[in-house]
Design a protein around this motif. Structure first.
Motif, short mmCIF file in Angstrom:
data_model
loop_
_atom_site.label_atom_id
_atom_site.label_comp_id
_atom_site.label_asym_id
_atom_site.label_seq_id
_atom_site.Cartn_x
_atom_site.Cartn_y
_atom_site.Cartn_z
N TYR A 23 47.34 36.67 23.00
CA TYR A 23 46.04 36.68 23.65
C TYR A 23 44.95 36.90 22.61
CZ TYR A 23 48.57 36.94 28.05
OH TYR A 23 49.40 36.66 29.12
N TYR A 24 43.91 36.09 22.74
CA TYR A 24 42.72 36.20 21.90
C TYR A 24 41.54 36.57 22.80
CZ TYR A 24 45.40 33.79 18.28
OH TYR A 24 46.34 33.45 17.35
N VAL A 25 40.61 37.33 22.24
CA VAL A 25 39.48 37.82 23.02
C VAL A 25 38.22 37.73 22.19
CG1 VAL A 25 39.84 40.21 22.31
CG2 VAL A 25 38.64 39.74 24.44
N CYS A 26 37.11 37.44 22.86
CA CYS A 26 35.78 37.46 22.24
C CYS A 26 34.79 37.97 23.29
CB CYS A 26 35.37 36.08 21.72
SG CYS A 26 35.15 34.83 22.99
N ASN A 27 33.62 38.40 22.83
CA ASN A 27 32.62 38.95 23.74
C ASN A 27 31.76 37.89 24.41
OD1 ASN A 27 32.51 41.47 21.35
ND2 ASN A 27 33.06 41.91 23.46
N HIS A 28 31.68 36.71 23.82
CA HIS A 28 30.91 35.62 24.42
C HIS A 28 31.38 34.32 23.78
CE1 HIS A 28 28.57 35.46 20.70
NE2 HIS A 28 28.48 36.77 20.78
N PRO A 29 31.25 33.19 24.47
CA PRO A 29 31.63 31.91 23.86
C PRO A 29 30.83 31.66 22.59
CG PRO A 29 31.33 31.66 26.23
CD PRO A 29 30.84 33.03 25.88
N GLY A 30 31.54 31.37 21.53
CA GLY A 30 30.92 31.20 20.23
C GLY A 30 31.11 32.39 19.32
N GLY A 31 31.58 33.52 19.87
CA GLY A 31 31.83 34.70 19.05
C GLY A 31 33.16 34.59 18.31
N VAL A 32 33.46 35.61 17.56
CA VAL A 32 34.68 35.62 16.76
C VAL A 32 35.86 35.96 17.67
CG1 VAL A 32 35.84 36.68 14.79
CG2 VAL A 32 33.37 36.34 14.74
N TRP A 33 36.90 35.13 17.59
CA TRP A 33 38.11 35.38 18.37
C TRP A 33 38.96 36.44 17.65
CZ3 TRP A 33 38.78 33.75 23.19
CH2 TRP A 33 38.08 32.63 23.63
N VAL A 34 39.36 37.45 18.39
CA VAL A 34 40.18 38.55 17.86
C VAL A 34 41.52 38.53 18.58
CG1 VAL A 34 40.36 41.03 17.50
CG2 VAL A 34 38.12 39.91 17.37
N LYS A 35 42.60 38.55 17.81
CA LYS A 35 43.94 38.54 18.40
C LYS A 35 44.32 39.95 18.84
CE LYS A 35 47.56 37.66 15.83
NZ LYS A 35 48.59 36.91 15.07
N LEU A 36 44.74 40.07 20.08
CA LEU A 36 45.15 41.37 20.61
C LEU A 36 46.56 41.70 20.13
CD1 LEU A 36 43.83 41.16 24.29
CD2 LEU A 36 42.78 42.31 22.34
N PRO A 37 46.86 42.98 19.93
CA PRO A 37 48.21 43.36 19.49
C PRO A 37 49.21 43.22 20.63
CG PRO A 37 46.88 45.31 19.88
CD PRO A 37 45.96 44.14 20.06
N ILE A 38 50.48 43.32 20.26
CA ILE A 38 51.52 43.27 21.29
C ILE A 38 51.49 44.57 22.09
CG2 ILE A 38 52.96 41.69 19.97
CD1 ILE A 38 54.61 44.04 19.06
N VAL A 39 51.95 44.50 23.31
CA VAL A 39 51.89 45.64 24.22
C VAL A 39 53.25 46.33 24.25
CG1 VAL A 39 52.53 44.29 26.26
CG2 VAL A 39 51.14 46.36 26.52
#
Length: 326
Positions: A248-264
């Protein structure tokens, strides 16, 4: 005789007390020169300004002239001062909308694909997001056409950067300060390298260390030992299996930097069921709760994503079957 002397002395005293005509003229010239030299930034001197004020008072002859002197002075100053006309517009103050537009500008720039690509490279891992958004809109739900189009551009930008087999938009989670846009990716486990996971594993191993029993035996006043033994730690599932099947990748708004979430981990999922916490939009935010949560907001977000994904999965009857054991 005395009268004559007294009158002479009086004339002498009167002539000595009254200033000379030459001195008066000199003082007048000095005062006028000072008034003429006292000018403002716009080039208006005090002499001309006083002359205009007196001329205005004599022309209008108001009854309350003393009270209107200040107003007349301000009016004459405003009329004499040239208007500051500028052909250039003032630079607008930076705000959130302008900064967001600057960050989303690269999404709309055309990418030059000058290199020849094979058939496998031309296959996009993205689904038809705009078509899905249309069907959601028919049902009265969704994010809107504009935001859906920006999300599609952001996912396309993410797909061009990494080796991703499949990619889809997982959803949007609202926060108190910023929002989370989450993308679900399926990629080869061998291609993934995450230094944050190695750092977290080292941190967890340091926390699980127990004090040396020999050092405790050397203490003079021994405290009673607890017979409670914590349950064994459930091992986490490797990436690509179970709850960590997808990345899963997450960003705060479209166009922002995608950050990969760690494993759970199973402990993070279990603790996420016991607490309630508002998302802030900051992945590094510490979670203050009871019981204490093992991780920051990025771990809590990943645990909630796993819970929502497991709860919202639909398994039609007859689709999955157990294999027959011989």
């Amino acid at each position: 005789m005395s009268t004559t002397i007294n009158s002479f002395n009086g004339d002498q005293q009167q002539s000595s007390s009254s200033p000379d005509v030459g001195d008066l003229e000199k003082h007048y010239i000095d005062a006028k020169a000072f008034i003429l030299s006292a000018t403002t930034k716009d080039g208006i001197n005090l002499y001309d300004h006083l002359a205009h004020c007196i001329s205005q008072l004599l022309a209008d002859q108001p009854r309350e002239g003393t009270d209107l002197v200040e107003d007349i002075s301000k009016t004459i100053k405003s009329e004499a001062t040239p208007a500051q006309h500028d052909t250039l517009r003032d630079r607008p103050a930076p705000d959130s909308e302008h900064s967001l537009a600057a960050e989303q500008k690269p999404l709309f720039e055309k990418v030059d694909h000058s290199e020849e690509l094979d058939d496998e490279a031309l296959q996009s891992p993205l689904p038809h997001i705009l078509e899905q958004a249309y069907y959601f809109e028919q049902a009265g739900i969704g994010l809107g056409k504009d935001e859906s189009y920006r999300i599609w551009l952001a996912l396309k930008q993410l797909a061009d950067k990494g080796q991703i087999d499949k990619l889809r938009f997982w959803g949007k989670i609202f926060g108190t300060q910023k929002n989370y846009f989450i993308a679900e990716a399926e990629q080869n486990v061998d291609d993934e390298t995450d230094e944050n996971e190695l750092h977290e594993e080292a941190h967890i191993s340091d926390d699980n260390r127990h004090p040396n029993e020999e050092e405790m035996d050397d203490e003079e006043d021994m405290l009673p030992k607890s017979t409670y033994k914590p349950p064994p730690v459930v091992p986490k599932e490797e990436r690509g299996t179970g709850a960590n099947k997808y990345t899963y990748y997450v960003c705060n708004h479209p166009g922002g930097v995608w950050v990969k979430l760690p494993i759970v981990t199973p402990a993070q999922i279990s603790q996420a069921r016991l607490i309630k916490h508002y998302f802030t939009g900051d992945l590094n935010k510490e979670i203050t709760s009871y019981p204490a949560y093992p991780g920051t907001e990025r771990n809590y977000l990943r645990a909630q994503v796993a819970r929502i994904s497991a709860t919202s999965s639909v398994s039609p009857a007859g689709k999955f079957k157990f294999s027959e054991v011989n």
